[in-house]
Design an enzyme around this catalytic site. Structure first.
Site, PDB file in Angstrom:
ATOM      1  N   GLN A  89       1.514   5.206   1.635  1.00  0.00           N
ATOM      2  CA  GLN A  89       1.580   6.113   2.785  1.00  0.00           C
ATOM      3  C   GLN A  89       0.600   5.586   3.818  1.00  0.00           C
ATOM      4  O   GLN A  89      -0.605   5.799   3.712  1.00  0.00           O
ATOM      5  CB  GLN A  89       1.252   7.538   2.341  1.00  0.00           C
ATOM      6  CG  GLN A  89       2.130   8.029   1.183  1.00  0.00           C
ATOM      7  CD  GLN A  89       3.573   8.286   1.592  1.00  0.00           C
ATOM      8  OE1 GLN A  89       3.836   9.054   2.512  1.00  0.00           O
ATOM      9  NE2 GLN A  89       4.528   7.642   0.934  1.00  0.00           N
ATOM     10  N   GLY A 139       4.160  18.472   4.784  1.00  0.00           N
ATOM     11  CA  GLY A 139       4.499  17.182   4.190  1.00  0.00           C
ATOM     12  C   GLY A 139       4.426  16.025   5.181  1.00  0.00           C
ATOM     13  O   GLY A 139       4.271  16.220   6.389  1.00  0.00           O
ATOM     14  N   HIS A 140       4.611  14.821   4.658  1.00  0.00           N
ATOM     15  CA  HIS A 140       4.474  13.620   5.502  1.00  0.00           C
ATOM     16  C   HIS A 140       5.584  13.548   6.543  1.00  0.00           C
ATOM     17  O   HIS A 140       6.706  13.938   6.303  1.00  0.00           O
ATOM     18  CB  HIS A 140       4.430  12.333   4.673  1.00  0.00           C
ATOM     19  CG  HIS A 140       5.549  12.115   3.715  1.00  0.00           C
ATOM     20  ND1 HIS A 140       5.639  10.999   2.915  1.00  0.00           N
ATOM     21  CD2 HIS A 140       6.614  12.875   3.397  1.00  0.00           C
ATOM     22  CE1 HIS A 140       6.704  11.073   2.183  1.00  0.00           C
ATOM     23  NE2 HIS A 140       7.318  12.191   2.441  1.00  0.00           N
ATOM     24  N   ASN A 141       5.174  13.042   7.712  1.00  0.00           N
ATOM     25  CA  ASN A 141       6.100  12.794   8.815  1.00  0.00           C
ATOM     26  C   ASN A 141       6.690  14.053   9.436  1.00  0.00           C
ATOM     27  O   ASN A 141       7.655  13.967  10.197  1.00  0.00           O
ATOM     28  CB  ASN A 141       7.229  11.844   8.382  1.00  0.00           C
ATOM     29  CG  ASN A 141       6.693  10.504   7.925  1.00  0.00           C
ATOM     30  OD1 ASN A 141       6.594  10.231   6.736  1.00  0.00           O
ATOM     31  ND2 ASN A 141       6.293   9.691   8.880  1.00  0.00           N
TER      32      ASN A 141
END
Lengths: 351, 351, 351
Positions: free
Chosen positions: B202, B243-245
């Site tokens: 990540q 969460g990511h993005n």
């Protein structure tokens, strides 16, 4: 270290059947206890296991004592509440095995000169204690905790490593706070002005009474103007969120991941299953029990058990039922039409 | 410290009815304000309480000012948005009561020589700041915070004790992050290979704009390849997971325990009730409001309020309705059969 | 730093179509990769984007390689599992870009003399490691972590800043624990005595096998008497709660905000969507997949996908369907009455 059964009876009561001088060195479940250990029978389904345990002695209720009969040859500690008795005995053994607590302040801790730390308290490595905070006698503050200015920690209270306890908050005696918990963060309060949010300062405190336990990474927000209140004996599991100005009644217990929105007033002796949620400004009576995963959207004024979650199914089945749920109001209309039609047929037939 | 009403009007606007030289020393609810304090009327249900308040002055709207009549004898601050006015006045009093911030770096902090710390910033005890990190002017970084390498903290931003702000992440001006929050942890990304999981590194960042507030123990993951984006004015309560993005639009607010899965794109001016959840890769339009405890499983392209949770009931009643829910597709089939049968009867009768 | 395609094939296998000496300097999505970078095609919907990518080389499957045809002129790495291949290549580039880890103990760390720290391990600023704890070779323990007495951390394991790892707990090799996670907090165990709660000491441990990743602010409780077990390859996202005495099978993955109550036994190769919940003492078979937001209230003994959440709707529609849900058992009764009536009409008509 071993303990005589007579000493257990002297401390915790109960009726001893067997040798008062028998020594036991620990407590373990029925199937794991050695012949030097004590065990306990609290679940009637395990009665057969009790007949086969190797334990030197068994804690059990009056009725289980009678039902067990003479298949078990060891000593017996008979008590009305054998599970509570087990808990007390286990506490005694755990206390004996716990590392000794050294009073004093670790040299790496940063303690404000104006803070009052009892000489019997233990302050761990890298702890930070700010101006005018108070830590009571025999308190154990483990490594990396933060205690804000003017906060008060009662006697015999134990903060595990890395607790955050913000300015002005208070906790009574014999409390336990687990790692990562945050007590006294700001409540979530904003006024909206043309779409943007203006922060309402959160100037209340969190006031926690005696004998409260708070789980790992649980958060309790400080009040906006008045205080957030946690009464005595409340037990909170991990990952719980308590909003600003909540009032949690004595001896209420909440399992992990519960969320209580701001200004909710929760009664005494309530229980909340995991991930139960309560909306803000609601009132929950004493002795209300909320099932896991249930959302409370209105005040509950009568004791009892309340539930509200969608039942689990195989995904394919859920897809079918969910499709019907989405159309339930149409289905109700269809049934009304059917009722009318059938009534009309019946009436015609009866003419 | 007291403030003249004229000064409040000079700072925040509004129309003053009463003595411009009157001094007020704080702000409190209608029923708690002393005769030296200011109060506010924002809820029409409390109009009766306003008639009885002891407060020296009251903040209220034009319409409430008319409706209140002459039952209240004190001064009045009349404004279009009395709740926002209250928030600003409360901020002013809170700032006066806040402890003075001392610029400088506490001797126990570990700050990399390559980090750039504004001389007006305050760095607390046991803070760790790594290589090439930047902390802006008047920033307040309280005890035990961690700021990773290359991370940037804007001017006037406040990290409460024990915030984790990972490498490369950025937050703008006037931000607030509460204790225990973790910004920039790895997103949850894995490729599956014969059942086992292979980590996808990540390497994106978390980019947070100005005027964002992030609650205690809330987590925002860094992006996988691109960045996670939080636009200006976003307000996140405690125990939230982003969460990511994800991309969260400006001025969106989320209550406690909300979860937003990876790559979700959330619009501006949205609100999320406590424990609402959004699945990954969805798009939510501007001005969408999700009720507490609701699971969003598809993109929402129209503004409005959306809800999806099972209604609470007494457990015995829930047991009955849940049993029907499990069989709803059978029930639909029964209704279809009934409709056919009734139609056939009707047709026969009409022959 | 650049890598030859031949070296990627030597490390990770696959079939190379193109120039073995071609150098690539990183990996990026199809639409973002430069002519010096590698890209990957794992989603058939992006085939058109693959035709237009500027990337020097592309990772793809045998079938996509055939379908892509000659519209793409760069090199190709063909593999059965291109997503896993991408993950490994991305790991390689990420490792090259990661800051060098310096072995040794930061002078501000407090490490008990009896703790055994491998000389190749790196212990960050303000870390606290207590008596008899063990940290293995090449372990990276970042700033502010706490490792309790007798705890064991395996080789190549990485604790991000501010992890709490309590006494006696163990984690194997190549583990990753993210910031704010708390491993080994007390389980939630109490005996009730006349309404008040008596604590049951939690004396078990948390035993974590190799290759486990644990997300930010996730909690795993220690066992009451026996241990909590996390098998190899388990991946836990952020904000998860695992109760005492749970047993999580190998390679099971859980998304954010999941809660698993005490003594649940979860199989291998399971997946849990975000905010899924499992009640205590249940058994979940291998290869069970629980959808997001679903509450598991009974053991699941067959593999498959299971779901249970209320479908989202516009609030006005939800209000209508929820009103019907509350009365579903009455509706069922109405349908039964209708069926009887219709049957009776049919029989009469047939007389």
């Amino acid at each position: 270290m071993s303990i005589r059964l007579a000493e257990l009876v002297a401390r915790f009561g109960g009726q001893l059947i067997g040798d008062a001088d028998l020594l036991v060195s620990g407590i373990a479940p029925l199937d794991q206890a050695s012949s030097a250990q004590l065990t306990f029978l609290t679940n009637p389904k395990l009665r057969a296991a009790a007949a086969q345990t190797k334990a030197a002695a068994i804690i059990l209720s009056v009725s289980e004592n009678a039902l067990l009969g003479d298949v078990y040859a060891g000593a017996r500690l008979v008590d009305d509440n054998p599970y509570a008795y087990f808990a007390r005995v286990a506490q005694l053994f755990a206390a004996q095995n716990a590392p000794a607590v050294m009073p004093g302040i670790h040299p790496s801790a940063c303690v404000a000169p104006s803070a009052m730390i009892a000489s019997s308290a233990s302050i761990g490595a890298h702890v930070v204690i700010e101006h005018n905070a108070v830590v009571g006698s025999n308190a154990l503050i483990e490594a990396g905790c933060f205690i804000g200015r003017g906060a008060k920690v009662g006697a015999d209270t134990h903060f595990h490593a890395r607790v955050t306890f913000q300015a002005g908050c208070e906790i009574g005696a014999r409390g336990i706070i687990h790692s990562g918990a945050v007590i006294g963060s700001d409540g979530f309060g904003f006024a909206n002005e043309r779409g943007a949010w203006i922060k309402i300062p959160q100037t209340g405190r969190v006031m926690i009474a005696d004998d409260v336990e708070i789980g790992a990474n649980t958060c309790i927000d400080r009040g906006a103007l008045a205080d957030t209140i946690i009464e005595e004996g409340v037990k909170l599991d991990n990952q719980i969120q308590i909003g600003h100005n909540c009032h949690i009644g004595a001896h209420t217990a909440m399992a992990g991941c519960v969320g209580i929105a701001g200004s909710a007033v929760i009664g005494k002796y309530c229980t909340f299953g995991g991930a139960a949620m309560v909306l803000g400004h609601l009132t929950i009576a004493d002795k209300v029990h909320i099932s896991s995963g249930s959302m409370v959207t209105r005040s509950i004024l009568e004791p009892g058990q309340y539930t509200g979650f969608y039942p689990l199914a195989k995904n394919a089945d859920w897809e079918k039922t969910a499709a019907v749920v989405r159309n339930l109001s149409k289905m109700r209309e269809k049934i009304r039409q059917l009722e009318k039609t059938v009534k009309s047929i019946t009436e015609k037939n009866n003419e």
